[in-house]
Design a protein around this motif. Structure first.
Motif, PDB file in Angstrom:
ATOM      1  N   ASP A 193      -6.027 -71.386 -25.880  1.00  0.00           N
ATOM      2  CA  ASP A 193      -7.233 -70.698 -25.412  1.00  0.00           C
ATOM      3  C   ASP A 193      -7.628 -69.652 -26.456  1.00  0.00           C
ATOM      4  O   ASP A 193      -7.254 -68.477 -26.348  1.00  0.00           O
ATOM      5  CB  ASP A 193      -6.970 -70.048 -24.060  1.00  0.00           C
ATOM      6  CG  ASP A 193      -8.217 -69.484 -23.411  1.00  0.00           C
ATOM      7  OD1 ASP A 193      -9.259 -69.338 -24.093  1.00  0.00           O
ATOM      8  OD2 ASP A 193      -8.153 -69.186 -22.208  1.00  0.00           O
TER       9      ASP A 193
ATOM     10  N   LYS B 140     -10.278 -67.929 -27.161  1.00  0.00           N
ATOM     11  CA  LYS B 140     -11.002 -66.726 -26.727  1.00  0.00           C
ATOM     12  C   LYS B 140     -10.095 -65.744 -25.982  1.00  0.00           C
ATOM     13  O   LYS B 140     -10.336 -64.544 -26.000  1.00  0.00           O
ATOM     14  CB  LYS B 140     -12.200 -67.117 -25.880  1.00  0.00           C
ATOM     15  CG  LYS B 140     -13.275 -67.797 -26.715  1.00  0.00           C
ATOM     16  CD  LYS B 140     -14.459 -68.205 -25.863  1.00  0.00           C
ATOM     17  CE  LYS B 140     -15.425 -69.044 -26.627  1.00  0.00           C
ATOM     18  NZ  LYS B 140     -16.376 -68.339 -27.436  1.00  0.00           N
ATOM     19  N   LYS B 141      -9.066 -66.247 -25.364  1.00  0.00           N
ATOM     20  CA  LYS B 141      -8.104 -65.371 -24.701  1.00  0.00           C
ATOM     21  C   LYS B 141      -7.125 -64.781 -25.735  1.00  0.00           C
ATOM     22  O   LYS B 141      -6.764 -63.610 -25.654  1.00  0.00           O
ATOM     23  CB  LYS B 141      -7.318 -66.151 -23.640  1.00  0.00           C
ATOM     24  CG  LYS B 141      -6.330 -65.309 -22.876  1.00  0.00           C
ATOM     25  CD  LYS B 141      -5.626 -66.132 -21.815  1.00  0.00           C
ATOM     26  CE  LYS B 141      -4.575 -65.314 -21.092  1.00  0.00           C
ATOM     27  NZ  LYS B 141      -3.800 -66.142 -20.154  1.00  0.00           N
TER      28      LYS B 141
ATOM     29  N   HIS C 266     -12.899 -74.497 -26.855  1.00  0.00           N
ATOM     30  CA  HIS C 266     -12.352 -74.018 -25.579  1.00  0.00           C
ATOM     31  C   HIS C 266     -10.842 -74.166 -25.465  1.00  0.00           C
ATOM     32  O   HIS C 266     -10.259 -73.669 -24.511  1.00  0.00           O
ATOM     33  CB  HIS C 266     -13.032 -74.727 -24.417  1.00  0.00           C
ATOM     34  CG  HIS C 266     -14.493 -74.439 -24.362  1.00  0.00           C
ATOM     35  ND1 HIS C 266     -14.994 -73.206 -24.012  1.00  0.00           N
ATOM     36  CD2 HIS C 266     -15.558 -75.210 -24.664  1.00  0.00           C
ATOM     37  CE1 HIS C 266     -16.316 -73.235 -24.072  1.00  0.00           C
ATOM     38  NE2 HIS C 266     -16.685 -74.437 -24.471  1.00  0.00           N
TER      39      HIS C 266
ATOM     40  N   LYS D  32      -5.247 -77.574 -23.493  1.00  0.00           N
ATOM     41  CA  LYS D  32      -4.285 -77.132 -22.480  1.00  0.00           C
ATOM     42  C   LYS D  32      -2.933 -77.825 -22.609  1.00  0.00           C
ATOM     43  O   LYS D  32      -1.910 -77.272 -22.261  1.00  0.00           O
ATOM     44  CB  LYS D  32      -4.862 -77.342 -21.076  1.00  0.00           C
ATOM     45  CG  LYS D  32      -6.181 -76.613 -20.850  1.00  0.00           C
ATOM     46  CD  LYS D  32      -6.087 -75.130 -21.146  1.00  0.00           C
ATOM     47  CE  LYS D  32      -7.443 -74.463 -21.047  1.00  0.00           C
ATOM     48  NZ  LYS D  32      -7.559 -73.273 -21.832  1.00  0.00           N
TER      49      LYS D  32
END
Length: 98
Positions: A66, A68-69, A79, A82
């Motif tokens: 992730d 952006k996290k 994005h 996972k």
């Protein structure tokens, strides 16, 4: 599988060749051991440039889940992946190809 995944997910924005061009994202040749936000000829977001991250297998594994996290404020439009196996496969391919 890492090569196929790279072509599907990463190739549109990144190259792997030593003298490859920067696209929407920086070329990834020599990424391991490089400080985030430090690739010649590419203008990074302030978030990347100030993150202090050194790219290793561990940091890339966490980032690819992730972006952006992991780096709040990044402009990267990806994005994330996972699946742990997918991230491991891409990292193995990056090590081999660059």
């Amino acid at each position: 599988s890492g090569a196929r995944l790279f072509m599907r997910v990463c190739y549109h924005c990144h190259t792997l060749e030593e003298h490859g061009i920067n696209k929407y994202g920086p070329r990834l040749h020599g990424v391991f051991g490089r400080k985030a936000g430090q690739a010649n000829g590419f203008i990074f977001s302030e978030a990347h440039a100030r993150s202090g991250i050194i790219w290793t297998e561990k940091t890339l594994f966490e980032y690819l889940e992730d972006p952006k996290k992991y780096i709040p404020g990044t402009k990267k439009p990806f994005h994330g992946l996972k699946g742990a196996q997918e991230r491991s496969d891409i990292i193995a391919y990056l090590k081999e190809a660059s």
